[in-house]
Design a protein around this motif. Sequence first.
Motif, PDB file in Angstrom:
ATOM      1  N   SER A  59       0.822  -1.204   0.000  1.00  0.00           N
ATOM      2  CA  SER A  59       0.000   0.000   0.000  1.00  0.00           C
ATOM      3  C   SER A  59       0.859   1.258   0.000  1.00  0.00           C
ATOM      4  O   SER A  59       1.578   1.523   0.961  1.00  0.00           O
ATOM      5  CB  SER A  59      -0.897   0.021   1.240  1.00  0.00           C
ATOM      6  N   PRO A  60       0.819   2.049  -1.092  1.00  0.00           N
ATOM      7  CA  PRO A  60       1.619   3.287  -1.116  1.00  0.00           C
ATOM      8  C   PRO A  60       1.272   4.242   0.019  1.00  0.00           C
ATOM      9  O   PRO A  60       2.159   4.887   0.586  1.00  0.00           O
ATOM     10  CB  PRO A  60       1.279   3.898  -2.481  1.00  0.00           C
ATOM     11  N   SER A  61      -0.027   4.342   0.402  1.00  0.00           N
ATOM     12  CA  SER A  61      -0.361   5.296   1.460  1.00  0.00           C
ATOM     13  C   SER A  61       0.118   4.782   2.821  1.00  0.00           C
ATOM     14  O   SER A  61       0.561   5.568   3.662  1.00  0.00           O
ATOM     15  CB  SER A  61      -1.851   5.639   1.465  1.00  0.00           C
ATOM     16  N   ALA A  62       0.063   3.474   3.027  1.00  0.00           N
ATOM     17  CA  ALA A  62       0.608   2.912   4.275  1.00  0.00           C
ATOM     18  C   ALA A  62       2.125   3.109   4.307  1.00  0.00           C
ATOM     19  O   ALA A  62       2.696   3.459   5.339  1.00  0.00           O
ATOM     20  CB  ALA A  62       0.261   1.433   4.392  1.00  0.00           C
ATOM     21  N   ARG A  63       2.766   2.919   3.169  1.00  0.00           N
ATOM     22  CA  ARG A  63       4.217   3.112   3.104  1.00  0.00           C
ATOM     23  C   ARG A  63       4.577   4.555   3.473  1.00  0.00           C
ATOM     24  O   ARG A  63       5.561   4.815   4.160  1.00  0.00           O
ATOM     25  CB  ARG A  63       4.739   2.780   1.715  1.00  0.00           C
ATOM     26  N   ASP A  67       7.012   5.292   6.513  1.00  0.00           N
ATOM     27  CA  ASP A  67       8.307   5.924   6.224  1.00  0.00           C
ATOM     28  C   ASP A  67       8.641   7.047   7.213  1.00  0.00           C
ATOM     29  O   ASP A  67       9.780   7.499   7.272  1.00  0.00           O
ATOM     30  CB  ASP A  67       8.323   6.480   4.795  1.00  0.00           C
ATOM     31  N   GLU A  68       7.629   7.507   7.973  1.00  0.00           N
ATOM     32  CA  GLU A  68       7.883   8.536   8.992  1.00  0.00           C
ATOM     33  C   GLU A  68       8.592   7.956  10.220  1.00  0.00           C
ATOM     34  O   GLU A  68       9.115   8.701  11.042  1.00  0.00           O
ATOM     35  CB  GLU A  68       6.555   9.167   9.461  1.00  0.00           C
ATOM     36  N   ILE A  69       8.546   6.626  10.355  1.00  0.00           N
ATOM     37  CA  ILE A  69       9.114   5.990  11.540  1.00  0.00           C
ATOM     38  C   ILE A  69      10.631   5.923  11.385  1.00  0.00           C
ATOM     39  O   ILE A  69      11.143   5.473  10.363  1.00  0.00           O
ATOM     40  CB  ILE A  69       8.499   4.588  11.738  1.00  0.00           C
ATOM     41  N   SER A  70      11.320   6.394  12.405  1.00  0.00           N
ATOM     42  CA  SER A  70      12.777   6.513  12.337  1.00  0.00           C
ATOM     43  C   SER A  70      13.283   6.667  13.770  1.00  0.00           C
ATOM     44  O   SER A  70      12.502   6.616  14.717  1.00  0.00           O
ATOM     45  CB  SER A  70      13.143   7.769  11.537  1.00  0.00           C
ATOM     46  N   ALA A  71      14.579   6.853  13.893  1.00  0.00           N
ATOM     47  CA  ALA A  71      15.130   7.082  15.227  1.00  0.00           C
ATOM     48  C   ALA A  71      14.454   8.277  15.883  1.00  0.00           C
ATOM     49  O   ALA A  71      14.254   8.313  17.097  1.00  0.00           O
ATOM     50  CB  ALA A  71      16.631   7.302  15.126  1.00  0.00           C
ATOM     51  N   ALA A  72      14.073   9.271  15.082  1.00  0.00           N
ATOM     52  CA  ALA A  72      13.454  10.485  15.629  1.00  0.00           C
ATOM     53  C   ALA A  72      11.970  10.311  15.916  1.00  0.00           C
ATOM     54  O   ALA A  72      11.403  11.040  16.712  1.00  0.00           O
ATOM     55  CB  ALA A  72      13.648  11.650  14.655  1.00  0.00           C
ATOM     56  N   GLN A  73      11.321   9.350  15.282  1.00  0.00           N
ATOM     57  CA  GLN A  73       9.873   9.138  15.461  1.00  0.00           C
ATOM     58  C   GLN A  73       9.636   7.646  15.618  1.00  0.00           C
ATOM     59  O   GLN A  73       9.286   6.959  14.666  1.00  0.00           O
ATOM     60  CB  GLN A  73       9.089   9.718  14.269  1.00  0.00           C
ATOM     61  N   GLU A  74       9.899   7.146  16.833  1.00  0.00           N
ATOM     62  CA  GLU A  74       9.638   5.730  17.088  1.00  0.00           C
ATOM     63  C   GLU A  74       8.144   5.486  17.168  1.00  0.00           C
ATOM     64  O   GLU A  74       7.373   6.380  17.519  1.00  0.00           O
ATOM     65  CB  GLU A  74      10.283   5.296  18.408  1.00  0.00           C
ATOM     66  N   ASP A 160      -7.816   4.630   0.949  1.00  0.00           N
ATOM     67  CA  ASP A 160      -7.457   3.251   0.609  1.00  0.00           C
ATOM     68  C   ASP A 160      -6.155   2.871   1.306  1.00  0.00           C
ATOM     69  O   ASP A 160      -5.137   2.647   0.674  1.00  0.00           O
ATOM     70  CB  ASP A 160      -7.325   3.136  -0.913  1.00  0.00           C
ATOM     71  N   HIS A 161      -6.214   2.768   2.642  1.00  0.00           N
ATOM     72  CA  HIS A 161      -4.982   2.605   3.398  1.00  0.00           C
ATOM     73  C   HIS A 161      -4.376   1.221   3.274  1.00  0.00           C
ATOM     74  O   HIS A 161      -3.208   1.026   3.590  1.00  0.00           O
ATOM     75  CB  HIS A 161      -5.214   2.939   4.871  1.00  0.00           C
ATOM     76  N   ILE A 162      -5.164   0.235   2.874  1.00  0.00           N
ATOM     77  CA  ILE A 162      -4.567  -1.098   2.744  1.00  0.00           C
ATOM     78  C   ILE A 162      -4.532  -1.564   1.291  1.00  0.00           C
ATOM     79  O   ILE A 162      -4.240  -2.704   1.001  1.00  0.00           O
ATOM     80  CB  ILE A 162      -5.253  -2.152   3.640  1.00  0.00           C
ATOM     81  N   GLY A 163      -4.822  -0.645   0.372  1.00  0.00           N
ATOM     82  CA  GLY A 163      -4.658  -0.979  -1.042  1.00  0.00           C
ATOM     83  C   GLY A 163      -5.674  -1.971  -1.550  1.00  0.00           C
ATOM     84  O   GLY A 163      -5.430  -2.652  -2.545  1.00  0.00           O
TER      85      GLY A 163
END
Length: 171
Positions: A59-63, A67-74, A160-163
Amino acid sequence: MSSSTLPPWADIVAHIKFFGPDGTPATINGEPTDGFGEFKDADVKKQIVDALADLYENSPSARGVLDEISAAQELWFFATTGGSGAFTSKGIVGFNIDQTTRTQFMGSNGKIQSDVLQDAVIHEVIHAIYGWDDLIDPTTLQSYDVPGAPPIDFNNPNFDHIGATQRLATS
Ligand SMILES: [Zn+2]
């Protein structure tokens, strides 16, 4: 090895944490964790991570949100025995996997459908990461429950969050 050399999903999943197996800090992203339930069953963590991996793949929208999840945004999950929910924009989801398997709704074919784990998980992750309210119209940016708001375009691809949404023909 620096994190930038990891494949994208491996880099993201390294910052998805579960209260209990990944520690029980007193605060998470500034929120006290009093009352947070621990995940006791390793299989529940695996099911949620597998659901997110599947969404990331399909799912592109889920991705986009993952993609916001990182060391700065667990992203942290804690177990709850009540309804699932999120601390909006705090990267924290309270999740009750049993609720997912009990939730049913009327499908467009007139048959009762069961909720799917992917849908339930990404719904709460969107609250936790983006801070969006439920059912914001992508065009008007109004919530569904604003009195007098125009009808919401649930056919919009942003929902369409799960495509897997069946696009209705409009003419
Ligand atoms: Zn919601």
